[in-house]
Design an enzyme around this catalytic site. Sequence first.
Site, PDB file in Angstrom:
ATOM      1  N   GLU A 239       0.806  -1.216   0.000  1.00 16.19           N
ATOM      2  CA  GLU A 239       0.000   0.000   0.000  1.00 16.19           C
ATOM      3  C   GLU A 239       0.841   1.269   0.000  1.00 16.19           C
ATOM      4  OE1 GLU A 239      -3.535   0.382   0.107  1.00 16.19           O
ATOM      5  OE2 GLU A 239      -3.467  -1.708  -0.526  1.00 16.19           O
TER       6      GLU A 239
ATOM      7  N   ASP B   3      -8.496   7.627  -7.968  1.00 16.83           N
ATOM      8  CA  ASP B   3      -9.102   6.309  -8.187  1.00 16.83           C
ATOM      9  C   ASP B   3     -10.623   6.336  -8.077  1.00 16.83           C
ATOM     10  OD1 ASP B   3      -9.403   6.745  -5.507  1.00 16.83           O
ATOM     11  OD2 ASP B   3      -8.476   4.876  -4.850  1.00 16.83           O
TER      12      ASP B   3
ATOM     13  N   THR C 208      -7.770   9.302   0.025  1.00 18.09           N
ATOM     14  CA  THR C 208      -7.289   8.075   0.645  1.00 18.09           C
ATOM     15  C   THR C 208      -6.332   8.488   1.746  1.00 18.09           C
ATOM     16  OG1 THR C 208      -7.499   6.765  -1.380  1.00 18.09           O
ATOM     17  CG2 THR C 208      -5.948   5.972   0.268  1.00 18.09           C
TER      18      THR C 208
END
Length: 276
Positions: free
Chosen positions: A62, A80, A85
């Site tokens: 990640e 995305d 995020t």
Amino acid sequence: MSVTRRVQNTVRALLGLTLAAVPGTAAAAAAPEADDSPTSASAGLRDPARKEIAMRLVSSAENSSLEWRKQYRYIEDIGDGRGYTAGIIGFCSGTGDMLELVEHYSSAKPGNVLEKYLPALRKVNGSDSHRGLGSAFVRDWEKAADDRDFREAQDHERDRVYFDPAVRRAQQDGLGALGQFVYYDAMVMHGAGGPDGFDAIRRAALEKAASPARGGDQGTYLNAFLDVRRKTMKREAAHEDTSRIDTAQRDFVRAGNFDLRTPLTWKVYGDGYRVD
């Protein structure tokens, strides 16, 4: 639910002699000798030492780093479709888990610096919108990460939403520490529900091979699960690179390292890592 952010974060972890990111390391999982210590495989991934390994394994995919604790303050929109995020597990403003995190933080510590964004987080949930958030929210997220209560809130929500459900399901299927990690990593990336979620992947895998709880072989079942997950990842552009399966988890299965014993060596996106 997170999507890999390796392009945005290329920090490499160097943690001394016992933990190192080693570019170019062969992607293979060594099969170490038996461990007679109290923190043995019987505890599975709930053993603190193995849970720490799991956090580092996920972070290598990640964050391109083994230093997962440095990610509490991480936040950006990686394009995305999930909005921002952020944090240690990739909480997203568009998928609901970021909203639940800030709600939990605010219940534990009313008046915190992020509480004022709750109305905006509720409105943008399910979209990639930044409306009501923006640069001020980014700055306040980073500021909140200096608060121990916020870091504990991230840990709590990671465990509640991803880690604990994954480990429970793996135990129900008779899987050891490796299988529990395989489930956890899938839960982190795909979430639980939906046509491409963890539960759908698990159902499809159980149709292909019997789990150990049903009398099946652990390696055969895990390979079936990874086959299904790989196909699922290939259907989404943001997940096209499947090296977290191909040169990490699959290698651990081939080595028969179902207890996830160290030393471990693996590759993600061509970068080598090692945990001793």
